[in-house]
Design an enzyme around this catalytic site. Structure first.
Site, short mmCIF file in Angstrom:
data_model
loop_
_atom_site.label_atom_id
_atom_site.label_comp_id
_atom_site.label_asym_id
_atom_site.label_seq_id
_atom_site.Cartn_x
_atom_site.Cartn_y
_atom_site.Cartn_z
N LEU A 1 0.78 -1.22 -0.36
CA LEU A 1 0.00 0.48 -0.05
C LEU A 1 1.07 1.67 -0.24
CD1 LEU A 1 -2.82 -1.12 2.29
CD2 LEU A 1 -2.83 -1.19 0.57
N HIS B 1 6.01 -9.79 5.10
CA HIS B 1 5.60 -8.52 4.27
C HIS B 1 5.65 -7.58 5.64
CE1 HIS B 1 4.50 -6.39 0.74
NE2 HIS B 1 4.11 -5.14 1.88
#
Length: 195
Positions: free
Chosen positions: A106, A147
């Site tokens: 994002l 992640h």
């Protein structure tokens, strides 16, 4: 409340997160805001540095991955029901074969690259009520955790790709820093004031 996501180039994304205690100011509200912000941006994970806080906190909800036809019914069920808050996480082990998956972030809109990660992890963390847990995860859940864990270590997925691929996306990364990225969620860019 939906808060802006910090874009590539923001210094906070390169900081190693600090551990927090149960009396961290407005912690419940921060966690709620992080989930709201993640859902608004159609993400499956969000780490505190991505919303401007250099602390060891990230949230995950893998449900969007659960409708993939490439997965077994068991994997789909696991992904559908995996929503978790990780506080003060510490990676104990990363093991098994490395496998590639096309990742995005994002904080780095419109950039996706294949990243290779170990298939299984052992991680120690506290949940939102500061209950300490040590768990083993594998597959896509492990990948999402890896992640997000990278974020609290000041690492981005673009650090894990080849030099050639980094060269190919250099202009896109510069555009993000300059505020020339237009995702359908609010962002804060390194070289641009407001949006």
């Amino acid at each position: 409340m939906i808060i802006p996501i910090y874009g590539y180039g923001e210094p906070v994304l390169r900081k190693v997160g600090e551990e927090i205690t149960p009396d961290y100011p407005n912690l419940k509200e921060i966690i709620t805001n992080m989930y709201d912000t993640m859902y608004n941006a159609y993400g499956v994970g969000l780490a505190a540095p991505q919303v401007g806080m250099a602390i060891r906190l990230f949230v995950i909800d893998t449900e969007p991955f659960s409708d993939s036809d490439d997965l077994s019914k068991e994997e789909q069920a696991q992904l559908k029901n995996f929503k978790r808050t990780f506080i003060n996480a510490k990676m104990l082990k990363e093991e098994g074969e490395e496998w590639g998956f096309n990742e995005g972030c994002l904080s780095i809109p419109d950039v996706r690259e294949d990243v290779y990660r170990n298939e299984r992890i052992t991680i120690e963390y506290c949940d939102e009520d500061f209950n300490k847990k040590t768990e083993v995860f594998d597959g896509l859940i492990a990948r999402v955790i890896q992640h997000e864990y990278d974020h609290i270590e000041g690492v981005l997925f673009t650090d894990k790709i080849s030099t050639l691929k980094k060269t190919l996306i250099k202009k896109k990364l510069q555009n993000i820093m300059d505020g020339k990225a237009f995702p359908d969620y609010r962002m804060k860019f390194a070289n641009k004031k407001g949006r």
